[in-house]
Design an enzyme around this catalytic site. Structure first.
Site, mmCIF file in Angstrom:
data_model
loop_
_atom_site.group_PDB
_atom_site.id
_atom_site.type_symbol
_atom_site.label_atom_id
_atom_site.label_comp_id
_atom_site.label_asym_id
_atom_site.label_seq_id
_atom_site.Cartn_x
_atom_site.Cartn_y
_atom_site.Cartn_z
ATOM 1 N N SER A 154 0.805 -1.229 0.000
ATOM 2 C CA SER A 154 0.000 0.000 0.000
ATOM 3 C C SER A 154 0.837 1.279 0.000
ATOM 4 O O SER A 154 0.332 2.338 -0.364
ATOM 5 C CB SER A 154 -0.962 0.020 1.180
ATOM 6 O OG SER A 154 -0.270 0.201 2.392
ATOM 7 N N LYS A 166 0.741 4.668 6.885
ATOM 8 C CA LYS A 166 0.257 5.388 5.700
ATOM 9 C C LYS A 166 0.629 6.864 5.830
ATOM 10 O O LYS A 166 1.109 7.315 6.854
ATOM 11 C CB LYS A 166 -1.254 5.248 5.574
ATOM 12 C CG LYS A 166 -1.699 3.781 5.495
ATOM 13 C CD LYS A 166 -2.828 3.572 4.561
ATOM 14 C CE LYS A 166 -3.293 2.132 4.572
ATOM 15 N NZ LYS A 166 -2.495 1.249 3.749
#
Length: 176
Positions: free
Chosen positions: A39, A82
């Site tokens: 990701s 993230k």
């Protein structure tokens, strides 16, 4: 006690003290994370080990594009890593492969491919919360796809500082 035994005892005591110091530092100051997914590609690759700091995660320390380790609202049993896209009180709009904050298009130079339209929408970030997206936007389970898209500050665990393994990929994680 002969000299050999005394040297062994000193070595064991030094090792134990060193181990205790390392354990305390990793419980209070540092965090190691093994990144399991793609990701955050190409910034952080699957299998990379990242070192983060736990001391600079107050609201005044967090800036847009920081890479943080946090507990996602939809799955409190794991941690994610993230990039911060939206800050408290902002409006994030994801539309046609672009991301806007309060009407201004954000830099996407760290994205390696055009972002598809999955997760398009408008997100009003509550005070004390943050909005996250992965750098590999087409393959990231991030704020756009959670039932509750906002991460409260108390669920943020650390700020990623650098990749420390594999050694060929050692690099600082800072937005330029």
């Amino acid at each position: 006690m002969d000299k050999f035994r005394r040297n062994i005892l000193v070595a064991v005591v030094v090792y134990v003290i060193f181990a205790i110091i390392v354990i305390i530092l990793f419980q209070t100051v540092f965090m190691l994370s093994l990144v399991p997914s793609e990701s955050m590609e190409n910034t952080i690759m699957p299998g990379d080990i990242v070192i983060s700091t736990r001391t600079d995660i107050k609201e005044e320390d967090i800036e847009r594009f920081d890479i943080l380790v946090f507990i996602p609202p939809d799955n409190p049993d794991i941690t994610y890593i993230k990039r911060v896209i939206g800050l408290p009180g902002e409006i994030v709009e994801v539309s046609k492969g672009k991301v806007y904050v309060d009407g201004v298009e954000l830099d996407s130079s760290f994205i390696n491919e055009f972002q598809n339209q999955a997760g398009d929408g408008i997100y009003e970030i509550p005070e004390g919360c943050y909005f996250f997206m992965g750098d590999n936007r087409n393959n990231s389970k991030d704020s756009r796809f959670w039932d509750d898209p906002y991460v409260p500050i108390e669920d943020i665990r650390a700020k990623a500082k650098c990749i420390i393994f594999p050694f060929s990929d050692v690099d600082l994680l800072s937005y330029k």
